[in-house]
Design a protein around this motif. Sequence first.
Motif, PDB file in Angstrom:
ATOM      1  N   VAL A  50      92.833  39.478 123.517  1.00  0.00           N
ATOM      2  CA  VAL A  50      92.046  38.407 124.145  1.00  0.00           C
ATOM      3  C   VAL A  50      92.824  37.093 124.137  1.00  0.00           C
ATOM      4  CG1 VAL A  50      89.934  37.033 123.941  1.00  0.00           C
ATOM      5  CG2 VAL A  50      89.844  39.511 123.642  1.00  0.00           C
ATOM      6  N   ILE A  51      93.458  36.771 123.038  1.00  0.00           N
ATOM      7  CA  ILE A  51      94.225  35.529 122.928  1.00  0.00           C
ATOM      8  C   ILE A  51      95.372  35.520 123.944  1.00  0.00           C
ATOM      9  CG2 ILE A  51      95.752  34.192 121.399  1.00  0.00           C
ATOM     10  CD1 ILE A  51      92.738  33.969 120.801  1.00  0.00           C
ATOM     11  N   ALA A  52      96.028  36.653 124.119  1.00  0.00           N
ATOM     12  CA  ALA A  52      97.140  36.730 125.070  1.00  0.00           C
ATOM     13  C   ALA A  52      96.643  36.550 126.506  1.00  0.00           C
ATOM     14  CB  ALA A  52      97.863  38.068 124.932  1.00  0.00           C
ATOM     15  N   LEU A  53      95.528  37.191 126.857  1.00  0.00           N
ATOM     16  CA  LEU A  53      95.024  37.101 128.223  1.00  0.00           C
ATOM     17  C   LEU A  53      94.479  35.713 128.570  1.00  0.00           C
ATOM     18  CD1 LEU A  53      93.262  40.499 128.894  1.00  0.00           C
ATOM     19  CD2 LEU A  53      95.529  39.731 129.562  1.00  0.00           C
ATOM     20  N   THR A  54      93.944  35.039 127.591  1.00  0.00           N
ATOM     21  CA  THR A  54      93.421  33.698 127.857  1.00  0.00           C
ATOM     22  C   THR A  54      94.517  32.644 127.756  1.00  0.00           C
ATOM     23  OG1 THR A  54      92.764  33.437 125.542  1.00  0.00           O
ATOM     24  CG2 THR A  54      91.087  34.262 127.087  1.00  0.00           C
ATOM     25  N   GLY A  57      97.250  31.655 122.817  1.00  0.00           N
ATOM     26  CA  GLY A  57      98.456  31.852 122.024  1.00  0.00           C
ATOM     27  C   GLY A  57      98.536  31.006 120.767  1.00  0.00           C
ATOM     28  N   PHE A  58      97.684  31.288 119.799  1.00  0.00           N
ATOM     29  CA  PHE A  58      97.692  30.536 118.542  1.00  0.00           C
ATOM     30  C   PHE A  58      98.994  30.716 117.764  1.00  0.00           C
ATOM     31  CE2 PHE A  58      92.938  31.019 118.842  1.00  0.00           C
ATOM     32  CZ  PHE A  58      92.706  29.684 119.129  1.00  0.00           C
ATOM     33  N   GLY A  59      99.657  31.842 117.936  1.00  0.00           N
ATOM     34  CA  GLY A  59     100.921  32.083 117.248  1.00  0.00           C
ATOM     35  C   GLY A  59     100.779  32.761 115.910  1.00  0.00           C
TER      36      GLY A  59
END
Length: 104
Positions: A50-54, A57-59
């Motif tokens: 989900v983070i990648a698609l949105t 990218g918190f890292g």
Amino acid sequence: MIFIRTLLLFLKDREYRGLLMASAFIVTVGTVVYHYVEGWNWLDSLYFSVIALTTIGFGDFAPQTDLGKAFTIVYIIVGVGLILAFINTVYLHFSRFRSNNDEK
């Protein structure tokens, strides 16, 4: 009440329903691939998908394997396009809904 009515209107719209299923499919594929390729648990794999698609990218997670990195490149290119199409469809749906209410 408004949320439920809006959700039902979305599900009646074929284009929205198709994008919703495609988005769920893409997130599921990402979750499964990251779980097996990177060895992350299911929640971490879903979180990263989900983070990648949105594009947030918190890292805090990043693929470490070559296969995981290559998959992420393709996943983000396909996924961001899908998410943008999804957002556009939601916008158009609300615009049509709003113009129909303005006419009444």
